[in-house]
Design a protein around this motif. Structure first.
Motif, short mmCIF file in Angstrom:
data_model
loop_
_atom_site.label_atom_id
_atom_site.label_comp_id
_atom_site.label_asym_id
_atom_site.label_seq_id
_atom_site.Cartn_x
_atom_site.Cartn_y
_atom_site.Cartn_z
N THR A 9 23.19 22.59 -15.13
CA THR A 9 24.37 23.18 -15.05
C THR A 9 26.21 22.85 -16.12
O THR A 9 25.52 20.83 -15.59
N GLN A 12 31.87 21.62 -13.93
CA GLN A 12 32.39 23.47 -13.68
C GLN A 12 33.86 23.52 -14.04
O GLN A 12 35.34 23.47 -13.93
N ALA A 164 17.74 26.48 -9.86
CA ALA A 164 18.42 26.45 -8.44
C ALA A 164 19.62 26.49 -9.55
O ALA A 164 20.92 27.22 -8.41
N LEU A 165 21.04 25.61 -9.40
CA LEU A 165 21.27 25.22 -9.69
C LEU A 165 21.74 26.57 -11.20
O LEU A 165 23.41 27.07 -11.53
N LEU A 168 22.56 29.48 -10.24
CA LEU A 168 23.78 29.18 -8.95
C LEU A 168 24.73 29.91 -10.17
O LEU A 168 25.41 30.27 -9.78
N MET A 169 24.96 28.95 -11.18
CA MET A 169 25.70 28.81 -12.12
C MET A 169 26.18 30.48 -12.70
O MET A 169 26.84 31.12 -12.40
N LEU A 171 25.44 33.58 -11.49
CA LEU A 171 25.47 34.58 -10.46
C LEU A 171 27.59 33.76 -10.34
O LEU A 171 28.52 34.71 -10.42
N TRP A 172 27.70 32.61 -10.51
CA TRP A 172 29.41 32.59 -10.95
C TRP A 172 29.75 33.37 -11.60
O TRP A 172 30.89 33.34 -11.74
#
Length: 411
Positions: A9, A12, A164-165, A168-169, A171-172
């Motif tokens: 990841t 951000q 997992a990250l 999530l990333m 989808l984000w």
């Protein structure tokens, strides 16, 4: 697994909105450059043990720089479909896998590789490729050891966390890009609507000025010339035949006034709506109703009650404009399936009614809007009254009543 294992990841960083990619290219370029420099530094820090492997891994990662700059940079922040996107991702994944299989330190490049994949492929294919990319370091350890040992088990938790990250990333990023595109579409629609409103306002202003000039010419110049002609004709009847010079001058004056009156009437015709040139008010309203039915598929009915008689041009223009505006509102706002337009001619008034079966609104609470306010102002100029009757889910009726005298003039 070294301490620089396969995290997946990045920092951000907000994905770039498509409406302003230039603002974000610099940030992503800097982020990718930092990721490359950190990965290359980690590789060179361990080059003493395996110089050949480090050189091959560094070359593979270095090849990613021109590949991103020349191909990938054009694909991010755009539609994430097409063969170019697939080709870019395939080469990107291949170079990363080669570098990681040769030197495990290259796995730090996942910080840059995963965002590139997410921004160049559709959501679920991008997540799938990112998950496979997170498994490459684990595969590298397994190929080196040939068995499951403590080092491989140490890599496994980091790999699972990276998977997992990555999901999530993905989808984000997809959500941010989708919202940015929706916002860009709304901004573009707002811009087009503002241009349309400005154009319509300009056209409405021109039309209103033309109608005002037509009324002024009709009510002043034309009427005055008509009076002049009548006075000259009366004077001609009083002049004796023994005074030919005076009679000739009166004849010339009458002919000049008649010519001016004809030209004034031509100006009035030229300044009035073309739809009123070819027929009566009833014909013009019926043509507009037929056009509405053809364009929208609505059931549109036009009815004339009473015997149509000639109306002043100002009254005809206002009634036609109100009918057009009311039918435009039906088309844009009401959601109706049927509209009825009735034009009623009575001895002392003419009435226009536009009724639809749409969603309606609370007429007592509604501010009226520019359309209704404009219609009321038009109707008031000719001494008429506009009434709006509506309720939620009960349709809308707009009624215009204009008093006229027996000859069809405005009362």
């Amino acid at each position: 697994m070294p301490e620089h294992g396969p995290a997946a990841t990045p920092a951000q960083t907000v994905s770039a909105p498509p409406e302003a990619p230039g603002r974000w290219f610099g940030l992503w370029d800097s982020y990718f450059a930092i990721s490359y420099l950190v990965t290359a530094t980690l590789l060179f820090s361990g080059s003493a043990e395996q110089p050949l492997e480090t050189a091959v891994a560094t070359a593979a990662l270095t090849a990613l720089v021109p590949w991103y700059a020349g191909v990938g940079r054009r694909l991010i922040f755009t539609e994430r479909t097409g063969w170019r996107n697939v080709l870019f991702t395939t080469v990107l994944f291949g170079l990363f896998a080669l570098a990681t299989l040769v030197d495990l330190g290259s796995s730090f490049a996942l910080f840059a590789v995963v965002p590139m994949i997410m921004m160049t492929l559709p959501t679920w294919p991008a997540i799938s490729v990112s998950l496979v990319a997170n498994l490459v370091p684990l595969l590298s350890v397994w190929l080196r050891q040939g068995r499951i040992d403590e080092q491989m088990l140490g890599v496994l938790p980091t790999t699972l966390l990276g998977i997992a990250l990555s999901a999530l990333m993905g989808l984000w990023i997809s959500r941010v890009i989708r919202q940015s595109r929706e916002r860009a579409a709304l901004i573009e629609e707002l811009r087009r609507n503002r241009e349309r409103v400005a154009r319509l306002s300009h056209e409405a202003g021109i039309a209103a000025e033309r109608e005002r000039l037509a009324r002024e010419i009709h009510d002043t110049i034309a009427q005055n010339l008509t009076s002049v002609i009548s006075l000259v004709e009366a004077a001609e009847s009083e002049v004796a035949d023994t005074d030919p010079r005076t009679k000739r001058l009166l004849t010339l004056a009458r002919e000049a006034a008649a010519e001016g009156l004809a030209e004034a009437r031509q100006f009035v015709v030229a300044l009035t709506p073309p739809s009123l040139h070819a027929g009566s008010l009833g014909d013009a309203v019926r043509r507009r109703t037929d056009t509405l039915a053809t364009q929208t598929g609505l059931t549109a009915v036009c009815e004339l009650e009473g015997d149509e008689f000639p109306l002043p041009m100002a009254v005809r223009v206002v009634l036609l404009r109100v009918a057009q505006e009311a039918m435009a509102n039906v088309q844009k706002h009401s959601g109706a399936t049927r509209v009825e337009v009735t034009l009623t001619f009575e001895p002392h008034q003419v009435e226009l009614a536009v009724v639809d079966d749409g969603r309606g609104f609370d007429a007592s609470a509604a501010p009226g809007g520019y359309g209704l306010a404009g219609m009321r102002a038009r109707v008031a100029e000719i001494g008429g009254v506009l009434t709006v009757t509506s309720a939620p889910e009960e349709g809308t009726m707009i009624t215009v009543s204009v008093p006229v005298d027996d000859g069809g003039g405005a009362g």
